[in-house]
Write a protein that holds these residues in place. Structure first.
Motif, PDB file in Angstrom:
ATOM      1  N   GLY A  52       4.043 128.673  83.536  1.00 51.45           N
ATOM      2  CA  GLY A  52       3.424 129.814  82.864  1.00 51.45           C
ATOM      3  C   GLY A  52       4.431 130.678  82.137  1.00 51.45           C
ATOM      4  N   LEU A  53       5.581 130.919  82.767  1.00 49.94           N
ATOM      5  CA  LEU A  53       6.611 131.738  82.130  1.00 49.94           C
ATOM      6  C   LEU A  53       7.280 131.010  80.967  1.00 49.94           C
ATOM      7  N   ILE A  54       7.483 129.718  81.112  1.00 49.34           N
ATOM      8  CA  ILE A  54       8.176 128.955  80.068  1.00 49.34           C
ATOM      9  C   ILE A  54       7.256 128.635  78.897  1.00 49.34           C
ATOM     10  N   SER A  87      -0.066 127.830  83.338  1.00 50.77           N
ATOM     11  CA  SER A  87       0.130 127.801  84.781  1.00 50.77           C
ATOM     12  C   SER A  87      -0.998 127.049  85.481  1.00 50.77           C
ATOM     13  N   LEU A  88      -2.209 127.304  85.091  1.00 50.25           N
ATOM     14  CA  LEU A  88      -3.358 126.642  85.694  1.00 50.25           C
ATOM     15  C   LEU A  88      -3.347 125.146  85.420  1.00 50.25           C
ATOM     16  N   SER A  89      -3.116 124.778  84.190  1.00 54.53           N
ATOM     17  CA  SER A  89      -3.168 123.357  83.848  1.00 54.53           C
ATOM     18  C   SER A  89      -1.978 122.575  84.383  1.00 54.53           C
ATOM     19  N   ALA A  90      -0.837 123.231  84.588  1.00 55.18           N
ATOM     20  CA  ALA A  90       0.350 122.530  85.075  1.00 55.18           C
ATOM     21  C   ALA A  90       0.089 121.890  86.425  1.00 55.18           C
ATOM     22  N   TRP A  91      -0.354 122.671  87.397  1.00 56.83           N
ATOM     23  CA  TRP A  91      -0.542 122.063  88.702  1.00 56.83           C
ATOM     24  C   TRP A  91      -1.870 121.381  88.839  1.00 56.83           C
ATOM     25  N   TRP A  92      -2.793 121.703  88.014  1.00 58.05           N
ATOM     26  CA  TRP A  92      -4.053 120.980  88.066  1.00 58.05           C
ATOM     27  C   TRP A  92      -3.786 119.511  87.740  1.00 58.05           C
TER      28      TRP A  92
END
Length: 111
Positions: A52-54, A87-92
């Motif tokens: 999310g930050l990157i 952020s949501l899609s990264a770990w999803w």
């Protein structure tokens, strides 16, 4: 869209929006796909925060352009939504792949 200038106040607002969006996205990802352990929860949360930050800025700009609402949003709103989406899609995606790999990975005794 608002100018993302180099003034200290503007930059602190952008970073705050990124952090808030990344935290929200990471939290939501934990709710959608419940972790099996504390270690997995911590790993997923940190992965979501990092992504999310990157990638919050580029993701927010891409979403705003795709939806045709870039002119209606401020820079802070773009960063907030972009960080949450990244952020949501990264770990999803990574969480689903990890579970598939765990299920269909090599089994003990060659089974």
């Amino acid at each position: 869209m608002a100018d993302l200038g180099n003034e200290p106040d503007a930059l602190s607002g952008i970073w705050a929006a990124k952090a808030l969006g990344a935290t929200a996205g990471a939290g939501i990802s934990l709710i959608y796909l419940l972790p099996k352990s504390r270690r997995e929860a911590a790993s997923r949360f940190m992965t979501g925060m990092s992504c999310g930050l990157i990638f919050g800025g580029p993701t927010g700009l891409w979403l705003a352009e795709r939806l045709g609402i870039a002119d209606a949003l401020s820079g802070t709103e773009v960063m907030l939504t972009g960080a949450a989406a990244a952020s949501l899609s990264a770990w999803w995606v990574l969480g689903a792949l990890a579970r598939v790999a765990e299920r269909y990975g090599s089994r003990p005794n060659g089974r």
